[in-house]
Design a protein around this motif. Sequence first.
Motif, PDB file in Angstrom:
ATOM      1  N   GLU A   1       0.822  -1.203   0.000  1.00  0.00           N
ATOM      2  CA  GLU A   1       0.000   0.000   0.000  1.00  0.00           C
ATOM      3  C   GLU A   1       0.863   1.264   0.000  1.00  0.00           C
ATOM      4  O   GLU A   1       0.569   2.229  -0.728  1.00  0.00           O
ATOM      5  CB  GLU A   1      -0.925   0.006   1.208  1.00  0.00           C
ATOM      6  N   PHE A   2       1.916   1.261   0.804  1.00  0.00           N
ATOM      7  CA  PHE A   2       2.776   2.440   0.853  1.00  0.00           C
ATOM      8  C   PHE A   2       3.477   2.666  -0.479  1.00  0.00           C
ATOM      9  O   PHE A   2       3.660   3.807  -0.914  1.00  0.00           O
ATOM     10  CB  PHE A   2       3.789   2.289   2.003  1.00  0.00           C
ATOM     11  N   ILE A   3       3.880   1.594  -1.131  1.00  0.00           N
ATOM     12  CA  ILE A   3       4.493   1.721  -2.457  1.00  0.00           C
ATOM     13  C   ILE A   3       3.489   2.332  -3.427  1.00  0.00           C
ATOM     14  O   ILE A   3       3.828   3.230  -4.226  1.00  0.00           O
ATOM     15  CB  ILE A   3       4.991   0.357  -2.951  1.00  0.00           C
ATOM     16  N   ALA A   4       2.242   1.880  -3.366  1.00  0.00           N
ATOM     17  CA  ALA A   4       1.219   2.401  -4.278  1.00  0.00           C
ATOM     18  C   ALA A   4       0.926   3.875  -4.004  1.00  0.00           C
ATOM     19  O   ALA A   4       0.802   4.680  -4.934  1.00  0.00           O
ATOM     20  CB  ALA A   4      -0.052   1.568  -4.160  1.00  0.00           C
ATOM     21  N   PHE A   5       0.794   4.245  -2.719  1.00  0.00           N
ATOM     22  CA  PHE A   5       0.575   5.658  -2.395  1.00  0.00           C
ATOM     23  C   PHE A   5       1.770   6.503  -2.844  1.00  0.00           C
ATOM     24  O   PHE A   5       1.601   7.608  -3.376  1.00  0.00           O
ATOM     25  CB  PHE A   5       0.333   5.837  -0.897  1.00  0.00           C
ATOM     26  N   ALA A   6       2.980   6.000  -2.621  1.00  0.00           N
ATOM     27  CA  ALA A   6       4.171   6.741  -3.025  1.00  0.00           C
ATOM     28  C   ALA A   6       4.217   6.939  -4.531  1.00  0.00           C
ATOM     29  O   ALA A   6       4.530   8.034  -5.021  1.00  0.00           O
ATOM     30  CB  ALA A   6       5.427   6.002  -2.546  1.00  0.00           C
TER      31      ALA A   6
ATOM     32  N   LYS B   1      -1.120  16.882  -8.065  1.00  0.00           N
ATOM     33  CA  LYS B   1      -1.758  17.646  -9.148  1.00  0.00           C
ATOM     34  C   LYS B   1      -3.199  18.014  -8.802  1.00  0.00           C
ATOM     35  O   LYS B   1      -3.757  18.950  -9.376  1.00  0.00           O
ATOM     36  CB  LYS B   1      -1.721  16.825 -10.437  1.00  0.00           C
ATOM     37  N   LEU B   2      -3.793  17.276  -7.868  1.00  0.00           N
ATOM     38  CA  LEU B   2      -5.154  17.552  -7.415  1.00  0.00           C
ATOM     39  C   LEU B   2      -5.148  18.362  -6.114  1.00  0.00           C
ATOM     40  O   LEU B   2      -6.164  18.423  -5.427  1.00  0.00           O
ATOM     41  CB  LEU B   2      -5.902  16.231  -7.204  1.00  0.00           C
ATOM     42  N   ASN B   3      -4.005  18.965  -5.787  1.00  0.00           N
ATOM     43  CA  ASN B   3      -3.876  19.747  -4.550  1.00  0.00           C
ATOM     44  C   ASN B   3      -4.217  18.886  -3.340  1.00  0.00           C
ATOM     45  O   ASN B   3      -4.901  19.308  -2.417  1.00  0.00           O
ATOM     46  CB  ASN B   3      -4.776  20.992  -4.585  1.00  0.00           C
ATOM     47  N   THR B   4      -3.719  17.651  -3.363  1.00  0.00           N
ATOM     48  CA  THR B   4      -4.037  16.672  -2.314  1.00  0.00           C
ATOM     49  C   THR B   4      -2.755  16.133  -1.694  1.00  0.00           C
ATOM     50  O   THR B   4      -1.901  15.590  -2.398  1.00  0.00           O
ATOM     51  CB  THR B   4      -4.868  15.513  -2.894  1.00  0.00           C
ATOM     52  N   ALA B   5      -2.640  16.294  -0.386  1.00  0.00           N
ATOM     53  CA  ALA B   5      -1.483  15.789   0.353  1.00  0.00           C
ATOM     54  C   ALA B   5      -1.790  14.409   0.920  1.00  0.00           C
ATOM     55  O   ALA B   5      -2.954  14.036   1.114  1.00  0.00           O
ATOM     56  CB  ALA B   5      -1.127  16.753   1.486  1.00  0.00           C
ATOM     57  N   LEU B   6      -0.739  13.653   1.198  1.00  0.00           N
ATOM     58  CA  LEU B   6      -0.858  12.318   1.789  1.00  0.00           C
ATOM     59  C   LEU B   6      -0.222  12.323   3.167  1.00  0.00           C
ATOM     60  O   LEU B   6       0.830  12.950   3.377  1.00  0.00           O
ATOM     61  CB  LEU B   6      -0.167  11.277   0.908  1.00  0.00           C
ATOM     62  N   LEU B   7      -0.845  11.603   4.107  1.00  0.00           N
ATOM     63  CA  LEU B   7      -0.312  11.516   5.461  1.00  0.00           C
ATOM     64  C   LEU B   7      -0.631  10.137   6.022  1.00  0.00           C
ATOM     65  O   LEU B   7      -1.795   9.780   6.205  1.00  0.00           O
ATOM     66  CB  LEU B   7      -0.939  12.596   6.347  1.00  0.00           C
ATOM     67  N   GLY B   8       0.407   9.330   6.260  1.00  0.00           N
ATOM     68  CA  GLY B   8       0.218   7.989   6.803  1.00  0.00           C
ATOM     69  C   GLY B   8       0.210   7.993   8.321  1.00  0.00           C
ATOM     70  O   GLY B   8       0.561   8.987   8.967  1.00  0.00           O
ATOM     71  N   LEU B   9      -0.188   6.861   8.888  1.00  0.00           N
ATOM     72  CA  LEU B   9      -0.226   6.721  10.351  1.00  0.00           C
ATOM     73  C   LEU B   9      -0.172   5.251  10.728  1.00  0.00           C
ATOM     74  O   LEU B   9      -0.803   4.413  10.086  1.00  0.00           O
ATOM     75  CB  LEU B   9      -1.504   7.345  10.926  1.00  0.00           C
ATOM     76  N   SER B  10       0.574   4.961  11.789  1.00  0.00           N
ATOM     77  CA  SER B  10       0.428   3.691  12.484  1.00  0.00           C
ATOM     78  C   SER B  10       0.835   3.904  13.928  1.00  0.00           C
ATOM     79  O   SER B  10       1.321   4.980  14.310  1.00  0.00           O
ATOM     80  CB  SER B  10       1.256   2.559  11.855  1.00  0.00           C
TER      81      SER B  10
ATOM     82  N   GLY C   1      13.133   0.220  -4.205  1.00  0.00           N
ATOM     83  CA  GLY C   1      13.476   1.338  -5.075  1.00  0.00           C
ATOM     84  C   GLY C   1      12.426   2.420  -5.124  1.00  0.00           C
ATOM     85  O   GLY C   1      12.337   3.158  -6.110  1.00  0.00           O
ATOM     86  N   VAL C   2      11.619   2.547  -4.069  1.00  0.00           N
ATOM     87  CA  VAL C   2      10.536   3.530  -4.035  1.00  0.00           C
ATOM     88  C   VAL C   2      10.752   4.470  -2.855  1.00  0.00           C
ATOM     89  O   VAL C   2      10.832   4.033  -1.697  1.00  0.00           O
ATOM     90  CB  VAL C   2       9.159   2.849  -3.916  1.00  0.00           C
ATOM     91  N   HIS C   3      10.831   5.757  -3.155  1.00  0.00           N
ATOM     92  CA  HIS C   3      10.952   6.767  -2.102  1.00  0.00           C
ATOM     93  C   HIS C   3       9.577   7.122  -1.553  1.00  0.00           C
ATOM     94  O   HIS C   3       8.642   7.353  -2.326  1.00  0.00           O
ATOM     95  CB  HIS C   3      11.618   8.017  -2.674  1.00  0.00           C
ATOM     96  N   VAL C   4       9.425   7.118  -0.248  1.00  0.00           N
ATOM     97  CA  VAL C   4       8.165   7.505   0.391  1.00  0.00           C
ATOM     98  C   VAL C   4       8.201   9.014   0.612  1.00  0.00           C
ATOM     99  O   VAL C   4       8.923   9.495   1.501  1.00  0.00           O
ATOM    100  CB  VAL C   4       7.960   6.763   1.728  1.00  0.00           C
ATOM    101  N   PRO C   5       7.440   9.798  -0.161  1.00  0.00           N
ATOM    102  CA  PRO C   5       7.574  11.258  -0.114  1.00  0.00           C
ATOM    103  C   PRO C   5       6.647  11.958   0.865  1.00  0.00           C
ATOM    104  O   PRO C   5       6.647  13.185   0.940  1.00  0.00           O
ATOM    105  CB  PRO C   5       7.227  11.653  -1.558  1.00  0.00           C
TER     106      PRO C   5
END
Length: 216
Positions: A54-59, A67-76, A95-99
């Motif tokens: 899931e984190f790879i997909a969100f990243a 582009k939709l002016n939408t930020a992402l914020l994870g939590l655990s 090989g995926v950076h979590v931004p």
Amino acid sequence: MTEETMITLPQLNRPAPDFTAPTTDGVKSLSDYKGQWLILFSHPADFTPVCTTEFIAFANAADDFAKLNTALLGLSIDSHYSHIAWARNIEEKFGVHVPFPIIADLSMEVAKAYGMIQPGASDTSAVRATFIIDPEGVLRAMVYYPMTNGRSVDEFLRLVKALQTSEEHKVATPENWQPGDQVIVPPPATLEEAKNRQSAGYDYVDWYFSKKDMAV
């Protein structure tokens, strides 16, 4: 009253629960995201296979959300240092950076405020919950998934587009609506409007069901 009945869930179209919490990008508050859309999503635990996918997909979709002016914020409920180590592991092994930042919610304060702790599923881990919050801090959508099954990030991207379209144009969107598809015209509010709906120039099926193309 049982423990299950005491769970408090946030409500749609009301202010999302406020928070201030440590993250992998410093302390973050809900107010930091005012003026943009926010997807707040929880995962059960760091260094677990489903959560990693899931984190790879969100990243990978982060630029599309931006582009939709939408930020992402994870939590655990894992620690700050666990989050850092996991993000580094994802970059090293996949090989995926979590931004985006990840909240370290050891106190479970944020998780409880958003109903992420579900005793029927887990007493110590947050279920897969996703919340879409608008630029005014109002909760617009929420989706809960079981611990065993990963979410569709493409669906959340589609949902943000649909919500923004409904907000801007005061329309509804049909099942699996995609940008460019017809939208649903709000049902008439008066008997006179219902009588005139067929001649109003819409793609008409019945007085309560009409569609239209979006203006380009």
